[in-house]
Scaffold this active site. Structure first.
Site, PDB file in Angstrom:
ATOM      1  N   LYS A  29       0.817  -1.222   0.000  1.00 30.48           N
ATOM      2  CA  LYS A  29       0.000   0.000   0.000  1.00 30.48           C
ATOM      3  C   LYS A  29       0.852   1.274   0.000  1.00 30.48           C
ATOM      4  O   LYS A  29       0.493   2.251  -0.662  1.00 30.48           O
ATOM      5  CB  LYS A  29      -0.955   0.005   1.191  1.00 30.48           C
ATOM      6  CG  LYS A  29      -0.287   0.084   2.545  1.00 30.48           C
ATOM      7  CD  LYS A  29      -1.288   0.048   3.670  1.00 30.48           C
ATOM      8  CE  LYS A  29      -0.621   0.024   5.034  1.00 30.48           C
ATOM      9  NZ  LYS A  29       0.155   1.240   5.318  1.00 30.48           N
ATOM     10  N   THR A  30       1.985   1.262   0.726  1.00 26.72           N
ATOM     11  CA  THR A  30       2.815   2.474   0.772  1.00 26.72           C
ATOM     12  C   THR A  30       3.355   2.792  -0.617  1.00 26.72           C
ATOM     13  O   THR A  30       3.442   3.951  -1.012  1.00 26.72           O
ATOM     14  CB  THR A  30       3.983   2.298   1.772  1.00 26.72           C
ATOM     15  OG1 THR A  30       3.438   1.919   3.037  1.00 26.72           O
ATOM     16  CG2 THR A  30       4.763   3.583   1.952  1.00 26.72           C
ATOM     17  N   ASP A 214      -3.458   7.363   4.587  1.00 27.55           N
ATOM     18  CA  ASP A 214      -3.018   5.995   4.850  1.00 27.55           C
ATOM     19  C   ASP A 214      -3.678   5.485   6.127  1.00 27.55           C
ATOM     20  O   ASP A 214      -4.072   6.286   6.987  1.00 27.55           O
ATOM     21  CB  ASP A 214      -1.491   5.987   4.997  1.00 27.55           C
ATOM     22  CG  ASP A 214      -0.906   4.583   5.004  1.00 27.55           C
ATOM     23  OD1 ASP A 214      -1.611   3.636   4.582  1.00 27.55           O
ATOM     24  OD2 ASP A 214       0.249   4.426   5.418  1.00 27.55           O
ATOM     25  N   GLU A 215      -3.782   4.165   6.271  1.00 25.40           N
ATOM     26  CA  GLU A 215      -4.355   3.529   7.478  1.00 25.40           C
ATOM     27  C   GLU A 215      -5.719   4.134   7.819  1.00 25.40           C
ATOM     28  O   GLU A 215      -6.009   4.469   8.969  1.00 25.40           O
ATOM     29  CB  GLU A 215      -3.394   3.687   8.680  1.00 25.40           C
ATOM     30  CG  GLU A 215      -1.996   3.149   8.457  1.00 25.40           C
ATOM     31  CD  GLU A 215      -1.919   1.624   8.466  1.00 25.40           C
ATOM     32  OE1 GLU A 215      -2.981   0.972   8.496  1.00 25.40           O
ATOM     33  OE2 GLU A 215      -0.804   1.092   8.426  1.00 25.40           O
ATOM     34  N   GLN A 245      -7.563  -4.871   9.802  1.00 24.37           N
ATOM     35  CA  GLN A 245      -6.446  -4.491  10.674  1.00 24.37           C
ATOM     36  C   GLN A 245      -6.801  -3.294  11.557  1.00 24.37           C
ATOM     37  O   GLN A 245      -5.910  -2.592  12.047  1.00 24.37           O
ATOM     38  CB  GLN A 245      -5.204  -4.181   9.833  1.00 24.37           C
ATOM     39  CG  GLN A 245      -4.640  -5.409   9.131  1.00 24.37           C
ATOM     40  CD  GLN A 245      -3.299  -5.121   8.486  1.00 24.37           C
ATOM     41  OE1 GLN A 245      -2.273  -5.033   9.159  1.00 24.37           O
ATOM     42  NE2 GLN A 245      -3.298  -4.960   7.176  1.00 24.37           N
ATOM     43  N   ARG A 608       2.011 -11.030  10.449  1.00 26.68           N
ATOM     44  CA  ARG A 608       3.373 -10.475  10.596  1.00 26.68           C
ATOM     45  C   ARG A 608       4.408 -11.484  10.109  1.00 26.68           C
ATOM     46  O   ARG A 608       5.546 -11.127   9.819  1.00 26.68           O
ATOM     47  CB  ARG A 608       3.702 -10.138  12.060  1.00 26.68           C
ATOM     48  CG  ARG A 608       2.854  -9.098  12.767  1.00 26.68           C
ATOM     49  CD  ARG A 608       2.643  -7.853  11.985  1.00 26.68           C
ATOM     50  NE  ARG A 608       1.404  -7.925  11.224  1.00 26.68           N
ATOM     51  CZ  ARG A 608       1.104  -7.149  10.200  1.00 26.68           C
ATOM     52  NH1 ARG A 608       1.945  -6.254   9.775  1.00 26.68           N
ATOM     53  NH2 ARG A 608      -0.044  -7.282   9.561  1.00 26.68           N
TER      54      ARG A 608
END
Length: 678
Positions: A29-30, A214-215, A245, A608
């Site tokens: 995504k970044t 973002d997020e 998330q 993770r």
């Protein structure tokens, strides 16, 4: 944009209508955000200073800005606005402070400062602290939900809620009198300003030509409102998020904000990023199956080209001691077999208390580790107190430092007196310290409080003169003398819950003085320079910032952290410990909607892991001084059983002695192997 997959490319190129990019864990995504910023500048003639990208941590903002600069290379990226939500809010307040009725040198109160103000107000209004226990959280939640003190009072259904709302009202009034804002105001005040003054909103909408967030699943009601205000009817924006998330409900995050977008912006384009670039498919299939038990507005299913990978392991342990020993022995064995680094391993847990036994086992086996999110030396209240004294002596205009120290130790200067002092200083356009020196204060304060305030001002003036005259070793003598003069050790004993706690805090202050001494001696040895207090305070402030960024540096240590702290990170080998009912899921969240958030927390932990995932649980755990039986977490049973390898599955009886014997033998043989070398 070479190397983007089809969905990522679609997200980058879509400009005509607002876009929601539903980005699964590890889906890049970044990169999508940074490539989109570069695309807007290169192909759509957006000026960098008209593009705003917002995220939740300074680390993410810094990484994003660096990536965009590399992408643009020779193209101009000067003026690009990449920041956290709170920095964006602060930027707006700094530019519009007059419209908000503040002076330019307004202070930002941290949680400790805000807590002290509330304590003083409770004392002043004679409110029993038990009646308003947790009121600081309530105020924060009200602000995050964009509820004013007046509205909170209207909503009150009983005397207790009414008392909290009245305290909220008094707290806001006090902050304004201090020319101060708290952390939540950094979002709330711009929203209020834009709502009340459309001409200022129009100016900012013209400035923010394209917004990227973002997020997005972590936004609260106030942040969502700020986004809506800034994008306006033009709706030029892209938000990136993952409802699976969203793990911050306790601080106001609302994953439903993702669904609200579709209602508020009917032309919203939904783009799903489902290809994962981090984990093996067994890990992703397990995560997908687990999270499918939660209700979803948007469905997605992660997959990768990383191969099937190893089975996920589930290990039953006799108790928490054996769990710690077993996890450490597994790491030693795995390291020995695969020649891996310490930094390849992470041990994740639901609560900080679970780290203690793991730490002990790692220390006993000489394995280096780092605890992420641990308390910084500068976060201790006693260090903040002493540093605030030193900052105020170096810069008497620091009103935040003034407010922190004026009643530490207590000088019987109440909230009402401070409010009058702050109002006087605000009206005169001067600092709180300068106000203590003015004759006009005699018209504002009664004799007793006036004398106390003036006495503190005189003391401060004396310390400023002493500090100005001191250099080198004299600075150390000055700091020691200051701490003795205010009888700070006695204050720590009075306010500590135990004598041991007081001694620990006193030792922290001693460490601070020794550090100052080392700075002075080093400067004298290396440069022959006699350091002054002002230079030392600047140096220590920079060291504080560096210490907070220390976790970003590369290290070869095993990572220990809570599941909350692990979000956004990845490790080749993950151990998820304490997979038990009432631990994960936590006993306070066994009902909906808390249970759904606990499941998302487990999902974050699972995703993770890149190569291997090992989950452990204890059959018994010591609670409240006695051994209590534990049930394996329901989340273990929600995973696809064909992808798991259980050791000691419920129903297969293995005695505790046998488990302990096996664990100890395993550890002994490993130590023997390691001692002999490869």
């Amino acid at each position: 944009m070479h190397g983007l997959n089809d969905r990522q490319l679609q997200a980058v190129l879509h400009i005509d209508t607002p876009a929601l990019v539903l980005a699964g864990a590890g889906s890049g995504k970044t990169r999508v955000i940074t490539e989109k910023i570069a695309h807007l500048i290169r192909k759509h003639d957006f000026q960098p200073h008209h593009i705003y990208a917002v995220t939740f941590t300074n680390k993410s903002a810094k990484e994003m800005k660096e990536r965009v600069s590399k992408l643009l290379k020779d193209d101009n990226s000067k003026g690009l606005n990449v920041s956290t939500f709170h920095n964006l809010g602060l930027n707006i307040i700094r530019r519009e402070y007059k419209a908000l009725g503040y002076k330019s040198n307004f202070s930002i109160m941290d949680a400790a400062d805000a807590g002290q103000i509330l304590k003083e107000l409770m004392h002043k209004q004679n409110i029993d602290p038990e009646v308003v226990d947790g009121v600081q959280w309530d105020i924060s939640n009200w602000k995050n939900a964009h509820i004013s003190p007046e509205k909170a009072l209207d909503m009150a259904e009983d005397n207790q809620q009414q008392a909290r709302a009245i305290l909220y009202q008094a707290y806001q009034k006090q902050l304004k009198a201090y020319n101060a804002v708290d952390f939540d105001d950094l979002i709330g005040l711009p929203v209020k300003l834009f709502h009340e003054q459309p001409q200022i909103l129009d100016k900012w909408q013209n400035r923010v030509r394209y917004l990227l967030v973002d997020e997005y699943q972590d936004t609260n009601a106030a942040q969502y409102e700020l986004v809506k205000q800034l994008v306006g009817i033009q709706a030029r924006f892209t938000v990136v998020g993952d409802d699976d998330q969203s793990i911050y409900a306790w601080r106001g995050a609302q994953p439903e904000n993702l669904a609200l977008l579709k209602e508020d912006f009917p032309s919203l384009e939904l783009i799903k990023l489902e290809q994962n670039y981090r984990s093996s498919n067994r890990i992703l299939q397990s995560a997908n199956k687990l999270i499918a038990n939660n209700p979803h507005v948007f469905d997605k299913s992660l997959w990768s080209e990383m191969g099937q990978g190893d089975h996920l392991r589930v290990i039953s342990c006799a108790n928490e001691n054996q769990e710690a020993e077993r996890v450490v022995s597994e790491i030693i064995l795995h390291k020995f077999k695969h020649r891996t680094k310490n930094r390849d391993y992470a041990i994740l847990y639901r609560g900080n208390h679970q780290a203690r036994l793991i730490e002990r086992a790692l220390r006993e086996n000489n394995l280096p580790y780092v605890i992420s999110g641990g308390k910084s030396f500068f976060d201790h209240a006693e260090i903040k107190d002493v540093m605030s004294y030193l900052k105020l002596i170096v810069n008497p205009d620091d009103d935040a430092a003034f407010l922190r120290v004026i009643n530490t130790p207590r000088r019987e200067i109440g909230a009402s007196t401070l409010e009058k002092l702050a109002t006087y200083a605000t009206n005169r356009g001067i600092s709180l310290f300068d106000a203590t020196q003015e004759f006009g204060l005699t018209n504002v304060l009664a004799d007793k409080p006036l004398r106390r305030v003036q006495l503190f001002g005189e003391q401060l003036l004396k310390w400023i003169k002493e500090a100005d005259a001191a250099q080198g070793e004299e600075v150390v003598h000055f700091v020691r003398g200051l701490i003795e003069e205010i009888e700070y050790d006695n204050w720590l004993h009075e306010t500590a819950t135990t004598p041991k706690g007081a001694e620990k805090r006193i030792n922290n202050v001693r460490d601070l003085i020794l550090w100052i001494e080392r700075i002075i001696n080093k400067a004298l040895e290396e440069d022959g320079e006699e350091k002054r207090l002002s230079t030392i305070v600047t140096h220590m402030t920079l060291m504080d910032m560096m210490e907070r960024n220390e976790s970003e540096k590369e290290h070869d240590m095993i990572s220990l952290m809570t599941l909350h702290a692990s979000k956004g990170l990845e490790f080749p080998h993950v151990f998820l410990i304490g997979m038990e009912e009432e631990l994960l899921p936590h006993k306070q969240n066994l009902e909906s909607p808390g249970l759904e958030e606990e499941r998302r927390l487990a999902y974050v932990g699972i995703t993770r892991a890149k190569q291997t995932l090992t989950m452990t649980y204890a059959s018994k755990r010591r609670k409240y001084g006695e051994d209590m039986a534990c049930e394996p977490s329901r989340f273990l049973h929600e995973l696809p059983q064909e992808l798991l390898h259980w050791e000691g599955k419920p129903g297969v009886v293995i005695s505790e002695e046998e488990k302990l014997k096996h664990g100890n033998e395993n550890l002994a043989s490993l130590r023997s192997m390691l001692a002999g070398g490869p």
